[in-house]
Design a protein around this motif. Structure first.
Motif, PDB file in Angstrom:
ATOM      1  N   TYR A 263       0.842  -1.184   0.000  1.00 40.12           N
ATOM      2  CA  TYR A 263       0.000   0.000   0.000  1.00 40.12           C
ATOM      3  C   TYR A 263       0.885   1.244   0.000  1.00 40.12           C
ATOM      4  O   TYR A 263       1.749   1.385   0.863  1.00 40.12           O
ATOM      5  CB  TYR A 263      -0.947   0.012   1.208  1.00 40.12           C
ATOM      6  N   PHE A 264       0.641   2.126  -0.960  1.00 40.10           N
ATOM      7  CA  PHE A 264       1.393   3.367  -1.087  1.00 40.10           C
ATOM      8  C   PHE A 264       0.519   4.538  -0.660  1.00 40.10           C
ATOM      9  O   PHE A 264      -0.699   4.469  -0.748  1.00 40.10           O
ATOM     10  CB  PHE A 264       1.828   3.581  -2.544  1.00 40.10           C
ATOM     11  N   PRO A 265       1.141   5.646  -0.227  1.00 36.56           N
ATOM     12  CA  PRO A 265       0.350   6.835   0.143  1.00 36.56           C
ATOM     13  C   PRO A 265      -0.471   7.325  -1.052  1.00 36.56           C
ATOM     14  O   PRO A 265      -0.022   7.250  -2.190  1.00 36.56           O
ATOM     15  CB  PRO A 265       1.404   7.874   0.519  1.00 36.56           C
ATOM     16  N   GLN A 266      -1.671   7.821  -0.753  1.00 38.75           N
ATOM     17  CA  GLN A 266      -2.491   8.315  -1.860  1.00 38.75           C
ATOM     18  C   GLN A 266      -2.203   9.770  -2.197  1.00 38.75           C
ATOM     19  O   GLN A 266      -2.633  10.226  -3.239  1.00 38.75           O
ATOM     20  CB  GLN A 266      -3.981   8.125  -1.557  1.00 38.75           C
ATOM     21  N   PHE A 267      -1.526  10.488  -1.306  1.00 36.52           N
ATOM     22  CA  PHE A 267      -1.168  11.880  -1.628  1.00 36.52           C
ATOM     23  C   PHE A 267       0.219  11.884  -2.257  1.00 36.52           C
ATOM     24  O   PHE A 267       1.198  11.475  -1.635  1.00 36.52           O
ATOM     25  CB  PHE A 267      -1.152  12.755  -0.374  1.00 36.52           C
TER      26      PHE A 267
END
Lengths: 419, 419
Positions: free
Chosen positions: B2-6
């Motif tokens: 999971y990667f940051p969405q911002f």
């Protein structure tokens, strides 16, 4: 269910204490598709408002109740000081939202969910959390009552690991979420919400981990057993790998999550360290001598070095499979018991503010009778860095006097520094 | 993973065609924690940029390749005209990102994934998609080649239902994602990305649904069989419910997803309509007469009304279970075959622009040889509303002449109006 993550700012403003609690933590979308937006959008910090917006359209009659939904989603809360897993600007969670016809039902639901979280923590994660009620100061912005599970990390700081809120009619009044009861009267619904997040992953790391890395409870480990084959001469390789593969198949067929690390590029020692760091509960080593003797060496991650090693376990499925299952159960229980001992040896019963300060300064948790005011609580925070983690559900019997005011107290509270 | 969405705006800007393609669709966070941000943040429209940012830290040597990750996440693309499931401002998807040592490996990976999506569409969703390559005009912003699966909806519009991109070295050069090869030389990695989204849910609805509602392919239906008990007199109720419950247990034990609708508050007719609307493939009715004769009535959702009804199927598990399984398989196949017929009867082979215009004006798909320029393609879009959906992998043999230019053409393209 899945709700939009962009919430109109006006939704957040509807419930007074909710907006007060969350507004310092909001990320705002102000530009979309190249244009300045007329109404800024909040990136969901939690979903009570948008859920209520929909509940008003879904709930009409008492026959529509209880309405209970769950969402797995990302949420955003602006954090100045982040800490991996524990406090991150964005995190993942499950959030449940329910609407009921009576306050009793809502209270029962909120209690049931904190109980579900407690069981999950004990039984799956081997984390002996303390369930209880938050103080007024620490109650969720918009809730009447917040229940929590509090976990003691390896550094003895407290981690709020899951919460369940009795929201009363706060949101239903703000959003006019109403139903027609059996007598034809319009009523506001009674609500709950509850959540557990990726923070819990941090809780697992910091409860069980050691200097060698992760130590995962077997029930949650994605690899429960790693097999490391060992050979020196090329002619040993095939027979060792064949035996390792057959052990893998045996364990896999028995429902055990097993990984065979047969890569050529790393030494056995490197693999030992790597899988220890990854927290795999059990390691099976197998070399040429083991192949001849039809046995393996089994090592426990939770008992480091030689003491955790057992030589000469038979490869026969009828011996190996029950042995491995028993060891995994033992490790699960051992992690829990170790965490319980650690927790209990670091909670001090206190009867005065001086004793509380002493306990906190030693890095421990303080447990003592409390009927102090919100101001008293904030004073403790300021002077010691500790907050009330909860009024635990499990309370000592007998008369008590508030450690701060000396007045008769009905409950003890637990104070600790926290993440 | 999971990667940051911002994503920092500067990341998006690094790959020239990527920022050009996505900038009109971005949602921007400009305020966080009550403060104007120094660098605005993009709410993830896709993750190539932030993934490459991390890949540069994870990839050092050829031994780190291939690196292949998958993420389930929400993404945001600002849309003026939304349509449920098909085109929404926020949607959910899985996105895969890979890095390889050679262009051949990357190409193989991109092709493999479009093949995985094709199989999923055919075998699980009963959607006979046409896999192929996008034209340059329709290629993903930042890709060298985009592969797609194109599905024909009930209204004969095309739906791009999944894509796989060969990104070449576009992002690795923009982000300096490099590795040391076996000869000690620094090289940029070769990459792919691929995704399938909640749009696919819309594809299922619009491929199989009819005026009565959803029609779900049995392999994807969360309820494959609904049991509706029917009674008139109170003294019939118990025996009917008992029989219904035992049928439920029999089917459930056989691994069939079954729901017993035993609520008192609705009539059987209401329940029939409700579960038809929900798309449940098979319905089992059971009334007092059926109980006496130890048989049930089975209705197929995909054959409406009387023709889809079979009376007097024995309740005996040895008869009922194989019968239900066979019917579910039949429905799965029948939905696929129906969709294939519908698709094939609505694709017209064309040899000239006039024929193409005629086909499109009739709402059909046009298939014809194409070596036209980007400008020719855009002209068709302007004049007919149709775009090149793909150059299908399955190509007719023999010499071809471009429908637009008359030049020799190697491939046919499919043109259609799309969502």
């Amino acid at each position: 269910m899945y709700f939009p993550q962009f919430i109109p700012y006006s939704f957040i403003e509807k419930e007074a204490s909710h907006v007060e609690g969350f507004s310092p933590e909001l990320a705002l979308v102000t530009v979309g598709g190249g244009k300045e937006l007329e109404e800024k959008l909040v990136v969901r910090p939690t979903s009570e408002t948008i859920v209520n917006h929909m509940f008003t359209q879904w709930i009409h009659s008492h026959r529509d109740l209880p309405l209970m939904i769950n969402q797995w989603a990302n949420v955003t809360r602006w954090e100045m000081r982040t800490k991996p897993f524990i406090r991150t600007l964005e995190f993942l969670w499950q959030e449940g939202h329910t609407a009921h016809a009576t306050p009793e039902e809502a209270e029962k639901e909120a209690m049931q969910m904190i109980d579900v979280y407690t069981k999950f923590a004990y039984e799956e994660a081997a984390i002996p959390v303390i369930p209880g009620r938050k103080s007024r100061v620490e109650t969720f912005a918009g809730a009447n009552r917040t229940y929590t599970i509090e976990a003691m990390m390896g550094d003895r700081k407290a981690l709020q690991a899951g919460t369940s809120h009795n929201l009363g009619q706060n949101f239903s009044r703000a959003f006019s979420t109403q139903f027609t009861d059996e007598n034809g009267q319009r009523q506001h619904v009674w609500q709950t919400s509850w959540a557990i997040s990726t923070r819990f992953v941090g809780g697992i790391i910091m409860t069980h981990g050691d200097d060698a890395g992760l130590m995962l409870p077997p029930r949650l480990a994605s690899v429960q057993v790693v097999i490391v084959p060992i050979w020196k001469k090329a002619n040993e390789k095939n027979e060792v790998l064949d035996a390792a593969l057959s052990i893998k198949d045996i364990l896999h067929s028995a429902g055990i999550k097993v990984k065979l690390d047969d890569s050529d590029q790393r030494t056995p020692g490197w693999k030992f360290n790597f899988w220890e760091m990854k927290g795999v509960p059990l390691r099976i080593e197998i070399g040429p001598r083991d192949v001849s003797s039809r046995s393996v060496v089994v090592s426990r991650r939770d008992i480091p070095g030689k003491p955790g090693k057992v030589f000469g376990i038979s490869m026969e499925p009828s011996v190996l499979v029950p042995y491995v299952k028993e060891k995994l159960d033992e490790i699960q229980l051992s992690l829990l018991n170790k965490a319980i001992s650690f927790r209990d040896s670091n909670i001090v019963d206190v009867t005065s503010y001086d004793e509380l300060k002493e306990a906190i300064s030693q890095g421990k948790w303080a447990r003592g009778p409390w009927v102090g005011s919100d101001e008293d609580e904030l004073k403790i925070k300021e002077e010691t860095g500790a907050t009330i983690r909860c009024f635990p559900f499990e309370q000592p019997q007998g008369p008590k006097m508030c450690l701060m005011t000396g007045s008769p107290a009905e409950e003890v509270a637990i104070f600790a520094k926290s993440y």
